[in-house]
Scaffold this active site. Structure first.
Site, PDB file in Angstrom:
ATOM      1  N   ASP A 126       1.804   6.474   1.794  1.00 21.42           N
ATOM      2  CA  ASP A 126       1.004   5.323   2.231  1.00 21.42           C
ATOM      3  C   ASP A 126      -0.449   5.660   1.849  1.00 21.42           C
ATOM      4  OD1 ASP A 126      -0.659   3.737   3.782  1.00 21.42           O
ATOM      5  OD2 ASP A 126       0.643   3.787   5.532  1.00 21.42           O
TER       6      ASP A 126
ATOM      7  N   ASP B 250       0.822  -1.207   0.000  1.00 21.59           N
ATOM      8  CA  ASP B 250       0.000   0.000   0.000  1.00 21.59           C
ATOM      9  C   ASP B 250       0.860   1.262   0.000  1.00 21.59           C
ATOM     10  OD1 ASP B 250       1.016  -0.244   2.532  1.00 21.59           O
ATOM     11  OD2 ASP B 250      -0.870   0.144   3.562  1.00 21.59           O
TER      12      ASP B 250
ATOM     13  N   LYS C 233       6.535   7.633  18.310  1.00 20.06           N
ATOM     14  CA  LYS C 233       5.777   8.871  18.496  1.00 20.06           C
ATOM     15  C   LYS C 233       6.303   9.776  19.619  1.00 20.06           C
ATOM     16  CE  LYS C 233       1.706   6.854  16.499  1.00 20.06           C
ATOM     17  NZ  LYS C 233       0.399   6.280  16.646  1.00 20.06           N
TER      18      LYS C 233
HETATM   19  P1  GTP Z   1      -5.483  -0.893   8.253  1.00 17.16           P
HETATM   20  O1  GTP Z   1      -6.364  -1.955   8.858  1.00 17.16           O
HETATM   21  O2  GTP Z   1      -6.259   0.245   7.684  1.00 17.16           O
HETATM   22  O3  GTP Z   1      -4.374  -0.444   9.175  1.00 17.16           O
HETATM   23  O4  GTP Z   1      -4.742  -1.532   6.962  1.00 17.16           O
HETATM   24  P2  GTP Z   1      -3.864  -2.864   6.826  1.00 17.16           P
HETATM   25  O5  GTP Z   1      -4.576  -4.007   7.420  1.00 17.16           O
HETATM   26  O6  GTP Z   1      -3.550  -3.016   5.353  1.00 17.16           O
HETATM   27  O7  GTP Z   1      -2.562  -2.600   7.682  1.00 17.16           O
HETATM   28  P3  GTP Z   1      -1.263  -1.726   7.306  1.00 17.16           P
HETATM   29  O8  GTP Z   1      -1.647  -0.497   6.567  1.00 17.16           O
HETATM   30  O9  GTP Z   1      -0.491  -1.551   8.549  1.00 17.16           O
HETATM   31  O10 GTP Z   1      -0.463  -2.717   6.363  1.00 17.16           O
HETATM   32  C1  GTP Z   1       0.640  -2.338   5.585  1.00 17.16           C
HETATM   33  C2  GTP Z   1       0.804  -3.375   4.487  1.00 17.16           C
HETATM   34  O11 GTP Z   1       1.061  -4.661   5.056  1.00 17.16           O
HETATM   35  C3  GTP Z   1      -0.441  -3.543   3.626  1.00 17.16           C
HETATM   36  O12 GTP Z   1      -0.048  -3.732   2.301  1.00 17.16           O
HETATM   37  C4  GTP Z   1      -1.121  -4.766   4.201  1.00 17.16           C
HETATM   38  O13 GTP Z   1      -1.849  -5.488   3.203  1.00 17.16           O
HETATM   39  C5  GTP Z   1       0.046  -5.582   4.706  1.00 17.16           C
HETATM   40  N1  GTP Z   1      -0.271  -6.346   5.913  1.00 17.16           N
HETATM   41  C6  GTP Z   1      -0.617  -5.855   7.128  1.00 17.16           C
HETATM   42  N2  GTP Z   1      -0.817  -6.841   7.999  1.00 17.16           N
HETATM   43  C7  GTP Z   1      -0.589  -8.003   7.326  1.00 17.16           C
HETATM   44  C8  GTP Z   1      -0.645  -9.393   7.708  1.00 17.16           C
HETATM   45  O14 GTP Z   1      -0.936  -9.756   8.827  1.00 17.16           O
HETATM   46  N3  GTP Z   1      -0.349 -10.300   6.715  1.00 17.16           N
HETATM   47  C9  GTP Z   1      -0.016  -9.919   5.446  1.00 17.16           C
HETATM   48  N4  GTP Z   1       0.238 -10.879   4.542  1.00 17.16           N
HETATM   49  N5  GTP Z   1       0.036  -8.631   5.063  1.00 17.16           N
HETATM   50  C10 GTP Z   1      -0.246  -7.692   6.000  1.00 17.16           C
END
Ligand code: GTP
Length: 370
Positions: free
Chosen positions: A218, A107, A158
């Site tokens: 992001d 993302d 933070k």
């Molecule tokens: P929010 O729920 O809005 O925080 O979004 P998110 O679930 O995508 O979490 P975040 O923005 O912190 O994730 C950053 C990147 O890591 C994104 O591309 C997510 O798809 C990926 N990501 C986050 N958690 C996981 C996980 O547990 N497993 C995998 N495979 N990818 C993850």
């Protein structure tokens, strides 16, 4: 070298857009965001790609398949028992990772030069290299403090303004040696930021920071998702925008534009769109394939996905409308409001102040008027 992309999160901050599809599949300038990420990797010869999938993984697998159509080889590793967190997900793919590899978040929009970062990683003989980006307000982030030679000294979560000693944050692209995964517990939720990286410092592994002024965003909140469109369409980062370029408007095939409509770019308009009389589009705007905009509609700083049908005198400003929505006369959607897929919004409704309408909802005429 393999590239591992984290695409398994549930994208809660972008609900209801992410209710039916994972965040990396949201269209950005009319293409699933992950297409842009894969093109960026491919540009640096990273065509052996491992996608770490979990939430709604079938949507990604069906769309990209084995990657052959895009000139890359894609392997999927599914977290069957639920999300393992960023580092836990990479641990889950450990058997595929036998040499130095790149990890990136699915993302993050960036034009980071991965070749230079790899050269840095090799020169430093690092076990882990973390890309870093400068931010204006460091108090909102986890910061990475570097010592001489760009070795990571500590991570600061933070800080208050009087504790701020750096403005560099973790920008979500890493180069790792496979051995570091031994510190990640198997089948356990574990993060890079608060888990593996601090642990590597503790046990004395060489962790380096790679600061750069590359473009970095992001896309994970409604405002940043819209901002990604603005920045791409105004040329702040170079990514492929589909369509034939006319000035700062990208037009798909078979687009019909009424001669009284006024389109001011930057804007991308997908295949088969119909733009009716007196419609005004003030870029930045992205309008997906098969949208119909009826008379007098006004669109500004908005993103419409595919097959959105808009009746007369509708105002769409700083908002996102997902696939297959139908909007009646005089509807207004503004202020980062999000409309999920397949909604029907009766005439005269006003969706303001970040309102979120779940997929498949029907609003009777004038049901919402603040
Ligand atoms: P929010 O729920 O809005 O925080 O979004 P998110 O679930 O995508 O979490 P975040 O923005 O912190 O994730 C950053 C990147 O890591 C994104 O591309 C997510 O798809 C990926 N990501 C986050 N958690 C996981 C996980 O547990 N497993 C995998 N495979 N990818 C993850």
């Amino acid at each position: 070298m393999k590239a591992v992309v984290l695409v398994g999160g549930s994208g809660t901050r972008l609900r209801p857009l992410t209710t039916p599809i994972p965040k990396p599949m949201l269209p950005v300038v009319n293409r699933p965001f992950l297409e842009h990420v894969i093109e960026h990797l491919k540009q640096y010869g990273l065509d052996d790609i491992v996608l770490l999938v979990c939430y709604r993984h079938e949507v990604i697998q069906e769309y990209f398949g084995d990657g052959r159509d895009r000139g890359v080889a894609i392997t999927y590793v599914v977290e069957e028992k639920g999300p393992l967190g960023t580092a836990g997900a990479v641990k889950n793919a450990e058997s595929l990772l036998t040499e130095t590899f790149v990890v990136c978040n699915g993302d993050i929009l960036t034009d980071l030069n991965l070749e230079v970062m790899m050269a840095f990683h090799r020169e430093k003989q690092a076990r882990a290299t973390i890309s870093l980006a400068p931010v204006d307000d460091p108090t909102a982030y986890g910061l990475v403090q570097l010592a001489d030679g760009r070795r990571v000294e500590r991570f600061v979560e933070k800080p208050s303004w009087d504790e701020v000693t750096t403005n560099l944050i973790n920008a979500g692209t890493y180069i790792l040696e496979p051995g570091v995964l031994r510190y990640v517990p198997p089948e356990t939720r574990f993060l890079f930021e608060r888990g593996l990286f601090p642990m590597l410092l503790q046990v004395g592994n060489s962790v380096y920071g790679y600061p750069s002024t590359a473009y970095w965003l992001d896309i994970g909140t409604p405002d940043d998702y819209l901002r990604a469109h603005r920045d791409i369409l105004t040329g702040q980062i170079d990514v492929n925008i589909p369509g034939r370029r006319e000035g700062d408007v990208w037009l798909g095939d078979d687009v019909r534009i009424d001669p009284t409509a006024r389109i001011r770019g930057p804007a991308v308009i997908g295949n088969g769109c119909v733009i009716g009389p007196q419609v005004r589009i003030n870029g930045p705007a992205a309008i997906g394939d098969g949208c119909h905009l009826d008379e007098g509609t006004f669109i500004e700083d908005a993103v419409l996905w595919q097959r959105v049908t808009v009746a007369r005198q509708v105002v769409l400003r700083h908002c996102v409308i997902a696939n297959d929505c139908t909007l009646g006369d005089n509807v207004l959607v503004t202020d980062s409001s999000l409309v999920g897929a397949g909604c029907t919004i009766g005439e005269g409704n006003r969706l303001e102040r970040g309102l979120q309408l779940g997929p498949g909802r029907t609003l009777e005429p004038e049901a919402i008027r603040f």
